[in-house]
Design an enzyme around this catalytic site. Structure first.
Site, short mmCIF file in Angstrom:
data_model
loop_
_atom_site.label_atom_id
_atom_site.label_comp_id
_atom_site.label_asym_id
_atom_site.label_seq_id
_atom_site.Cartn_x
_atom_site.Cartn_y
_atom_site.Cartn_z
N SER A 39 42.03 31.50 34.18
CA SER A 39 41.17 32.02 35.24
C SER A 39 41.67 31.62 36.62
O SER A 39 41.36 32.28 37.61
CB SER A 39 39.74 31.50 35.06
OG SER A 39 39.24 31.89 33.80
N GLY A 74 46.91 42.25 42.39
CA GLY A 74 46.88 43.69 42.65
C GLY A 74 47.14 44.48 41.37
O GLY A 74 46.49 45.49 41.10
N GLU A 94 42.08 39.82 31.87
CA GLU A 94 41.93 40.54 33.16
C GLU A 94 40.71 40.04 33.92
O GLU A 94 40.00 40.81 34.55
CB GLU A 94 41.79 42.06 32.95
CG GLU A 94 42.74 42.68 31.98
CD GLU A 94 44.14 42.81 32.51
OE1 GLU A 94 44.35 42.51 33.70
OE2 GLU A 94 45.04 43.15 31.73
N PHE A 130 33.81 29.56 43.16
CA PHE A 130 34.80 29.33 42.10
C PHE A 130 35.05 27.84 41.86
O PHE A 130 35.44 27.44 40.78
CB PHE A 130 36.14 30.00 42.48
CG PHE A 130 36.09 31.50 42.40
CD1 PHE A 130 36.43 32.15 41.22
CD2 PHE A 130 35.67 32.25 43.48
CE1 PHE A 130 36.38 33.53 41.14
CE2 PHE A 130 35.61 33.63 43.41
CZ PHE A 130 35.96 34.27 42.23
C1 LIG Z 1 44.58 38.91 23.45
C2 LIG Z 1 44.90 38.46 24.84
C3 LIG Z 1 45.91 39.08 25.55
C4 LIG Z 1 46.25 38.63 26.83
N1 LIG Z 1 47.28 39.23 27.52
C5 LIG Z 1 47.72 38.66 28.69
C6 LIG Z 1 48.90 39.17 29.34
O1 LIG Z 1 49.50 40.15 28.90
N2 LIG Z 1 49.34 38.53 30.47
C7 LIG Z 1 48.70 37.44 30.99
O2 LIG Z 1 49.17 36.89 31.98
N3 LIG Z 1 47.56 36.94 30.39
C8 LIG Z 1 47.08 37.53 29.26
N4 LIG Z 1 45.94 37.04 28.65
C9 LIG Z 1 45.32 35.82 29.18
C10 LIG Z 1 43.98 36.08 29.84
O3 LIG Z 1 44.15 36.74 31.05
C11 LIG Z 1 43.28 34.71 29.98
O4 LIG Z 1 42.91 34.31 28.67
C12 LIG Z 1 42.06 34.77 30.89
O5 LIG Z 1 42.46 34.89 32.23
C13 LIG Z 1 41.17 33.53 30.75
O6 LIG Z 1 41.93 32.38 30.87
P1 LIG Z 1 41.77 31.21 29.77
O7 LIG Z 1 41.85 31.81 28.41
O8 LIG Z 1 42.77 30.16 30.13
O9 LIG Z 1 40.33 30.66 29.95
P2 LIG Z 1 39.81 29.56 31.06
O10 LIG Z 1 40.31 29.95 32.38
O11 LIG Z 1 40.15 28.21 30.55
O12 LIG Z 1 38.27 29.80 30.96
C14 LIG Z 1 37.45 29.22 29.92
C15 LIG Z 1 36.00 29.53 30.26
O13 LIG Z 1 35.68 28.95 31.54
C16 LIG Z 1 35.12 29.93 32.37
N5 LIG Z 1 35.44 29.63 33.77
C17 LIG Z 1 36.67 29.60 34.35
N6 LIG Z 1 36.55 29.33 35.65
C18 LIG Z 1 35.22 29.21 35.90
C19 LIG Z 1 34.46 28.92 37.07
N7 LIG Z 1 35.05 28.73 38.26
N8 LIG Z 1 33.11 28.86 36.96
C20 LIG Z 1 32.50 29.05 35.76
N9 LIG Z 1 33.17 29.32 34.62
C21 LIG Z 1 34.51 29.40 34.70
C22 LIG Z 1 35.72 31.22 31.91
O14 LIG Z 1 34.97 32.34 32.32
C23 LIG Z 1 35.71 31.02 30.40
O15 LIG Z 1 34.42 31.31 29.92
C24 LIG Z 1 45.54 37.52 27.39
C25 LIG Z 1 44.49 36.95 26.67
C26 LIG Z 1 44.16 37.40 25.43
C27 LIG Z 1 43.03 36.75 24.67
#
Ligand SMILES: Cc1cc2nc3c(=O)[nH]c(=O)nc-3n(C[C@H](O)[C@H](O)[C@H](O)COP(=O)(O)OP(=O)(O)OC[C@H]3O[C@@H](n4cnc5c(N)ncnc54)[C@H](O)[C@@H]3O)c2cc1C
Length: 387
Positions: free
Chosen positions: A141, A240, A366, A386
């Site tokens: 995130s 973007g 996303e 955030f």
């Molecule tokens: C099948 C799949 C395909 C993907 N494909 C790609 C890809 O092609 N390229 C790429 O770059 N990424 C890809 N991703 C990664 C995806 O973008 C990330 O999983 C996503 O951005 C969330 O990050 P994280 O899993 O590290 O969760 P975290 O960021 O660790 O979040 C964990 C939880 O904390 C919450 N959280 C985070 N920040 C806050 C806040 N400030 N306040 C309150 N709650 C918060 C989140 O909403 C979530 O509920 C993919 C993921 C999956 C599952």
């Protein structure tokens, strides 16, 4: 009987071209993808390389981009195609989104003329696949915290770090990798096979199983100076591209929901419980009515956002509102449909739990639902929450 489309007169809001694209992609999905998708999901495989030329021939790869062999459709036409692809499986739409909205958009928007001429025509045709490496094991995130670094060494760049959860990663010919440099976050084109670059497919997923997800490792990857995407500077560059991909999800997730609702209505009309069809019970009808209303509202919002984008007026927080609504309602609909199918609903003989499980990923990537709530919260209040 009416369909949800008829209930909301969705057809009347589409242009002839949009209807034609919908029908063409729907027919391709039904004939070429649906017969196999449950097996792909069960086996945890996706024949991305085999399907890419077929998707390319339909103009679906980078379809909303102009020039370089891309179809140059409107944003709404792209959205309609995403909806039909995701009606089959979120994995198929993910492959198309990553190729077109992320990897190709990055090259199209930020690349040199040589980079565009070299990569975009073969990617549009599906002869080459791309991936987009932003997320890291410790930074999803908050991609601004990324640890992957690129440092200059003479005319070259040397990259070290790792990326995780990268769709198409281990089948891609070209990886768009985002790394921290002395001038902030920059994007690099890393061809598969570059020494020090490895992509390992990730397994044991319970969601988006019909999709290739990989971990990328960059260990002293030496790239020539012209591997840099010169026009993408700072985190706003990858963000973007993400905004483009999110737009596809606004439509796509509703395709999965529509498929679930169709399956649930068909099932309820033929399944007899306590001596009459499940569809004839008020409790079932209340569920179906509520889901139809949410689905129709979501489709109207998606079309509205599509029209705004086609007029060049769509703002990022509006994309967030659409992504949040479509994914949240789609997953609720998929789960509710599963209840209507009872035990049969937990099998791959029906699409509902497959869609519901896929939508867990779609809700997360996303920008998670929470991240989009924070984007909207900031837009509504002027306060960033955030941190
Ligand atoms: C099948 C799949 C395909 C993907 N494909 C790609 C890809 O092609 N390229 C790429 O770059 N990424 C890809 N991703 C990664 C995806 O973008 C990330 O999983 C996503 O951005 C969330 O990050 P994280 O899993 O590290 O969760 P975290 O960021 O660790 O979040 C964990 C939880 O904390 C919450 N959280 C985070 N920040 C806050 C806040 N400030 N306040 C309150 N709650 C918060 C989140 O909403 C979530 O509920 C993919 C993921 C999956 C599952």
């Amino acid at each position: 009987m009416v369909t949800v489309d008829e209930l909301f007169a969705i057809d009347s809001l589409l242009t002839d071209t949009e209807r034609q694209i919908r029908d063409t992609v729907r027919a391709f999905g039904e004939q070429r993808l649906r017969p196999h998708v449950a097996d792909w999901f069960e086996q945890g495989t996706f024949p991305a390389r085999e399907l890419a030329p077929e998707l390319g021939a339909l103009g679906l790869l980078g379809m909303h981009l102009d020039g370089y062999g891309c179809a140059g459709t409107s944003a709404t036409e792209y959205g309609v195609a995403c909806m039909e692809l995701e009606a089959v499986d979120s994995g198929v739409r993910s492959m198309v989104s990553v190729q077109g909205s992320l990897a190709m958009t990055a090259i199209h928007e930020y690349g040199t003329e040589e980079q565009k001429q070299h990569w975009l025509p073969q990617m549009a045709a599906g002869r080459a696949l791309g991936c987009f490496g932003l997320t890291e094991p410790d930074f999803g995130s908050n991609p601004g915290g990324m640890r992957t670094r690129a440092v200059r060494d003479g005319a070259d760049w040397v990259l070290n770090g790792s990326k995780m959860w990268i769709t198409n990663g281990s089948v891609a010919d070209i990886a768009v990798v985002w790394a921290r440099t002395e001038e902030g976050v920059r994007g690099f084109l890393v061809p598969a096979g570059t020494p020090g670059f490895t992509a390992r497919e990730m397994h044991r997923k319970l969601s988006l199983r019909a999709s290739v997800t990989a971990e990328l490792d960059l260990d002293g990857v030496r790239l020539p100076g012209d591997a840099l995407l010169p026009d993408g500077k700072g985190l706003s560059a990858p963000l973007g591209c993400l905004s483009e991909a999110r737009f596809g999800i606004v439509f796509g997730a509703l395709g999965a929901a529509a498929d679930c609702l169709t399956a649930a209505i068909d099932y309820a009309r033929t399944r007899e419980v306590f001596d009459k069809p499940l569809a004839a019970y008020q409790l079932t009808q209340a569920k179906l009515a509520d889901m139809a209303v949410e689905l129709g509202k979501g489709q109207l919002l998606a079309l509205h956002l599509g029209r705004l984008k086609d007029r060049g007026e769509l703002r990022p927080e509006q994309v967030s509102a659409g992504k949040l609504n479509s994914t949240r309602e789609a997953i609720a609909i998929a789960r509710q449909c599963r209840t209507i199918l009872g035990a049969n609903g937990i099998t791959l003989d029906y699409p509902v739990l497959r869609h519901a499980n896929n939508l867990e990923s779609v809700l997360t990537y996303e920008g998670t639902a929470e991240v989009h709530q924070l984007v909207l919260g900031e837009a509504l209040t002027g306060s960033k929450a955030f941190r």
